[in-house]
Design a protein around this motif. Structure first.
Motif, PDB file in Angstrom:
ATOM      1  N   ALA A  70       1.006  -1.184  -0.080  1.00 42.67           N
ATOM      2  CA  ALA A  70      -0.021  -0.078   0.283  1.00 42.67           C
ATOM      3  C   ALA A  70       1.188   1.087  -0.040  1.00 42.67           C
ATOM      4  O   ALA A  70       0.448   2.273  -0.824  1.00 42.67           O
ATOM      5  N   GLY A  71       2.253   1.303   0.673  1.00 38.31           N
ATOM      6  CA  GLY A  71       3.156   2.460   1.085  1.00 38.31           C
ATOM      7  C   GLY A  71       3.190   2.681  -0.709  1.00 38.31           C
ATOM      8  O   GLY A  71       3.386   3.574  -0.669  1.00 38.31           O
ATOM      9  N   THR A  76       3.800   5.821  -5.926  1.00 38.64           N
ATOM     10  CA  THR A  76       4.449   5.833  -6.654  1.00 38.64           C
ATOM     11  C   THR A  76       3.359   6.711  -7.636  1.00 38.64           C
ATOM     12  O   THR A  76       3.564   7.684  -8.208  1.00 38.64           O
ATOM     13  N   ILE A  77       1.644   6.783  -7.013  1.00 34.46           N
ATOM     14  CA  ILE A  77       1.068   7.932  -7.730  1.00 34.46           C
ATOM     15  C   ILE A  77       1.534   9.181  -6.936  1.00 34.46           C
ATOM     16  O   ILE A  77       1.633  10.454  -7.866  1.00 34.46           O
ATOM     17  N   ALA A 102       0.768  15.493  -2.012  1.00 32.28           N
ATOM     18  CA  ALA A 102       1.190  16.122  -0.251  1.00 32.28           C
ATOM     19  C   ALA A 102       0.688  14.598   0.389  1.00 32.28           C
ATOM     20  O   ALA A 102       0.755  14.251   1.337  1.00 32.28           O
ATOM     21  N   ALA A 103      -1.027  14.155   0.220  1.00 34.10           N
ATOM     22  CA  ALA A 103      -1.892  13.378   0.875  1.00 34.10           C
ATOM     23  C   ALA A 103      -1.135  12.270   1.086  1.00 34.10           C
ATOM     24  O   ALA A 103      -1.129  11.090   1.406  1.00 34.10           O
ATOM     25  N   PHE A 104      -0.829  12.274  -0.431  1.00 32.91           N
ATOM     26  CA  PHE A 104      -0.191  10.160  -1.006  1.00 32.91           C
ATOM     27  C   PHE A 104       1.186  10.235  -0.948  1.00 32.91           C
ATOM     28  O   PHE A 104       1.434   8.889  -0.072  1.00 32.91           O
ATOM     29  N   LEU A 105       2.119  11.694  -0.887  1.00 34.96           N
ATOM     30  CA  LEU A 105       3.596  11.538   0.341  1.00 34.96           C
ATOM     31  C   LEU A 105       3.400  10.259   1.657  1.00 34.96           C
ATOM     32  O   LEU A 105       3.659   9.778   2.024  1.00 34.96           O
TER      33      LEU A 105
END
Length: 204
Positions: A70-71, A76-77, A102-105
């Motif tokens: 998941a991480g 990647t996104i 920012a949110a996905f990082l």
């Protein structure tokens, strides 16, 4: 510091290469977070190195495990989104792209930190710090959407306001997220280099 403290104890070539590339990516991420100019080619190169390093890190952590996988997907996104930002996007969409990045990082670091909580004692401590460091910014994004102005303390207010199509005037929140990732990357690189993170299937 003695030489033995700096010597690698990684049991696989993958861990050693992952440690070096992750340290380089962390250094470049932190360095670029202090620079306002575009430098698109350098930023994209940094993301490429970071993606390679993240893959190696997840390999050692166990890419088949849901949290690590998941991480990696979230990272990647985030990386693809940042490449698009670096290449240039319409002003009215900038807020949305930066919010996604920012949110996905943050979510990538959060999932990897939670995965560390399932490891040996010294890694649990690092994982706990990572979880705490990422939860506050994530909460600011969520709460900032619900209560207008409440996310201003962490600089998320301007970014959330820009998601409606307005100009993005403050990137301090994004800068903070990148620095969290950079510092976390240094720690993860050290753990890989010193052999604290081991995937037995890769031992040579």
């Amino acid at each position: 510091m003695s030489t033995s403290m700096l010597a690698s104890r990684a049991e696989s070539l993958n861990a050693k290469v992952g440690a070096v590339t992750l340290a380089v990516a962390a250094f470049m991420t932190l360095l670029l977070s202090h620079i306002d100019t575009s430098l698109a080619p350098l930023r994209i190169l940094t993301l490429t190195v970071a993606a390679f390093a993240a893959w190696a890190f997840c390999d050692e952590m166990g890419l088949r495990k849901p949290l690590n996988r998941a991480g990696f997907i979230f990272f990647t996104i985030a990386a693809i989104t940042k490449v698009q930002i670096s290449l240039g996007i319409a002003t009215e969409f900038a807020g949305r792209y930066y919010l996604l990045y920012a949110a996905f990082l943050l979510l990538a670091v959060l999932f990897w930190s939670i995965a560390l909580l399932h490891r040996q004692r010294e890694l649990k401590v690092i994982g706990a710090v990572g979880v705490i460091a990422t939860l506050a910014p994530i909460a600011a994004i969520i709460v900032g959407h619900i209560v207008v102005g409440l996310g201003a303390a962490l600089g998320v207010g301007s970014m959330l306001a820009a998601t409606g199509g307005g100009p993005l005037t403050n990137l301090s929140f994004v800068t903070m997220v990148e620095r969290i990732f950079g510092l976390w990357g240094y720690v993860a690189a050290w753990l890989l280099w010193r052999g604290h993170i081991v995937n037995k299937s890769h031992v040579q």
